[in-house]
Design a protein around this motif. Sequence first.
Motif, mmCIF file in Angstrom:
data_model
loop_
_atom_site.group_PDB
_atom_site.id
_atom_site.type_symbol
_atom_site.label_atom_id
_atom_site.label_comp_id
_atom_site.label_asym_id
_atom_site.label_seq_id
_atom_site.Cartn_x
_atom_site.Cartn_y
_atom_site.Cartn_z
ATOM 1 N N ASP A 23 -24.408 -33.818 -15.261
ATOM 2 C CA ASP A 23 -25.406 -32.942 -15.878
ATOM 3 C C ASP A 23 -26.343 -33.742 -16.771
ATOM 4 N N GLY A 24 -25.789 -34.678 -17.511
ATOM 5 C CA GLY A 24 -26.609 -35.538 -18.366
ATOM 6 C C GLY A 24 -27.569 -36.397 -17.556
ATOM 7 N N MET A 25 -27.088 -36.894 -16.416
ATOM 8 C CA MET A 25 -27.957 -37.689 -15.553
ATOM 9 C C MET A 25 -29.083 -36.833 -14.964
ATOM 10 N N ALA A 26 -28.792 -35.583 -14.639
ATOM 11 C CA ALA A 26 -29.824 -34.694 -14.099
ATOM 12 C C ALA A 26 -30.919 -34.448 -15.132
ATOM 13 N N VAL A 27 -30.524 -34.217 -16.363
ATOM 14 C CA VAL A 27 -31.502 -33.996 -17.435
ATOM 15 C C VAL A 27 -32.292 -35.279 -17.699
ATOM 16 N N ALA A 28 -31.603 -36.413 -17.703
ATOM 17 C CA ALA A 28 -32.285 -37.691 -17.935
ATOM 18 C C ALA A 28 -33.292 -37.984 -16.829
ATOM 19 N N SER A 29 -32.940 -37.669 -15.579
ATOM 20 C CA SER A 29 -33.881 -37.913 -14.485
ATOM 21 C C SER A 29 -35.118 -37.037 -14.627
ATOM 22 N N PHE A 30 -34.924 -35.802 -15.073
ATOM 23 C CA PHE A 30 -36.068 -34.905 -15.291
ATOM 24 C C PHE A 30 -36.978 -35.444 -16.392
ATOM 25 N N VAL A 31 -36.389 -35.837 -17.502
ATOM 26 C CA VAL A 31 -37.177 -36.333 -18.637
ATOM 27 C C VAL A 31 -37.893 -37.633 -18.274
ATOM 28 N N LEU A 32 -37.185 -38.555 -17.633
ATOM 29 C CA LEU A 32 -37.815 -39.821 -17.262
ATOM 30 C C LEU A 32 -38.904 -39.630 -16.207
ATOM 31 N N GLY A 33 -38.680 -38.705 -15.288
ATOM 32 C CA GLY A 33 -39.709 -38.411 -14.292
ATOM 33 C C GLY A 33 -40.947 -37.819 -14.927
ATOM 34 N N LEU A 34 -40.748 -36.958 -15.911
ATOM 35 C CA LEU A 34 -41.872 -36.347 -16.613
ATOM 36 C C LEU A 34 -42.636 -37.387 -17.426
ATOM 37 N N LEU A 35 -41.917 -38.246 -18.123
ATOM 38 C CA LEU A 35 -42.567 -39.319 -18.889
ATOM 39 C C LEU A 35 -43.272 -40.312 -17.975
ATOM 40 N N GLY A 36 -42.698 -40.524 -16.799
ATOM 41 C CA GLY A 36 -43.266 -41.477 -15.862
ATOM 42 C C GLY A 36 -44.626 -41.072 -15.341
ATOM 43 N N LEU A 54 -27.833 -39.718 -7.905
ATOM 44 C CA LEU A 54 -26.461 -39.921 -8.359
ATOM 45 C C LEU A 54 -25.870 -38.643 -8.945
ATOM 46 N N SER A 55 -26.667 -37.905 -9.697
ATOM 47 C CA SER A 55 -26.148 -36.663 -10.279
ATOM 48 C C SER A 55 -25.887 -35.614 -9.199
ATOM 49 N N LEU A 56 -26.721 -35.566 -8.173
ATOM 50 C CA LEU A 56 -26.474 -34.640 -7.063
ATOM 51 C C LEU A 56 -25.227 -35.041 -6.287
ATOM 52 N N LYS A 57 -25.019 -36.345 -6.128
ATOM 53 C CA LYS A 57 -23.830 -36.823 -5.426
ATOM 54 C C LYS A 57 -22.557 -36.487 -6.202
ATOM 55 N N THR A 61 -23.963 -29.342 -12.111
ATOM 56 C CA THR A 61 -24.205 -27.897 -12.125
ATOM 57 C C THR A 61 -25.680 -27.602 -12.359
ATOM 58 N N ARG A 62 -26.438 -28.605 -12.740
ATOM 59 C CA ARG A 62 -27.886 -28.469 -12.970
ATOM 60 C C ARG A 62 -28.658 -29.026 -11.782
ATOM 61 N N ARG A 63 -28.416 -28.459 -10.624
ATOM 62 C CA ARG A 63 -29.038 -28.947 -9.397
ATOM 63 C C ARG A 63 -30.559 -28.808 -9.439
ATOM 64 N N GLY A 64 -31.060 -27.739 -10.000
ATOM 65 C CA GLY A 64 -32.505 -27.543 -10.092
ATOM 66 C C GLY A 64 -33.161 -28.626 -10.911
ATOM 67 N N ARG A 65 -32.534 -28.979 -12.026
ATOM 68 C CA ARG A 65 -33.075 -30.032 -12.882
ATOM 69 C C ARG A 65 -33.032 -31.375 -12.161
ATOM 70 N N LEU A 68 -35.830 -31.408 -9.643
ATOM 71 C CA LEU A 68 -37.101 -31.616 -10.341
ATOM 72 C C LEU A 68 -37.272 -33.087 -10.725
ATOM 73 N N GLY A 69 -36.206 -33.705 -11.206
ATOM 74 C CA GLY A 69 -36.258 -35.135 -11.532
ATOM 75 C C GLY A 69 -36.546 -35.981 -10.320
ATOM 76 N N LEU A 70 -35.956 -35.601 -9.188
ATOM 77 C CA LEU A 70 -36.209 -36.318 -7.946
ATOM 78 C C LEU A 70 -37.671 -36.170 -7.521
ATOM 79 N N GLY A 71 -38.176 -34.962 -7.587
ATOM 80 C CA GLY A 71 -39.576 -34.726 -7.225
ATOM 81 C C GLY A 71 -40.540 -35.418 -8.160
#
Length: 94
Positions: A23-36, A54-57, A61-65, A68-71
């Motif tokens: 879950d933490g990795m999912a949130v981090a990917s979203f934040v880093l993607g947004l900053l990127g 990695l978080s999806l693998k 539980t935060r699949r949407g986030r 979004l980070g992936l996108g």
Amino acid sequence: MQLTAAPNRPARTGTRDRVKDADGMAVASFVLGLLGLLVLNLFLGPIAIALAALSLKRGTTRRGRAFLGLGLGVADLAVLLALMQMSETVSWSL
């Protein structure tokens, strides 16, 4: 007779901790993607993609986030490519 745990038994990491990390990795990917999208998209985009995958693998539980980070990670690289084509350089600035 009282049973006690063996003192040399290694601590087991529960699935709850693993999901919490995912879950933490999912949130981090979203934040880093947004900053990127604004800065350092050459570095933050691939990191956001890797963290989301990695978080999806790991079964977040935060699949949407994570999606979004992936996108956003892919969008970071697309923005970098578009701006590099416009300015004909490897970097870009506003």
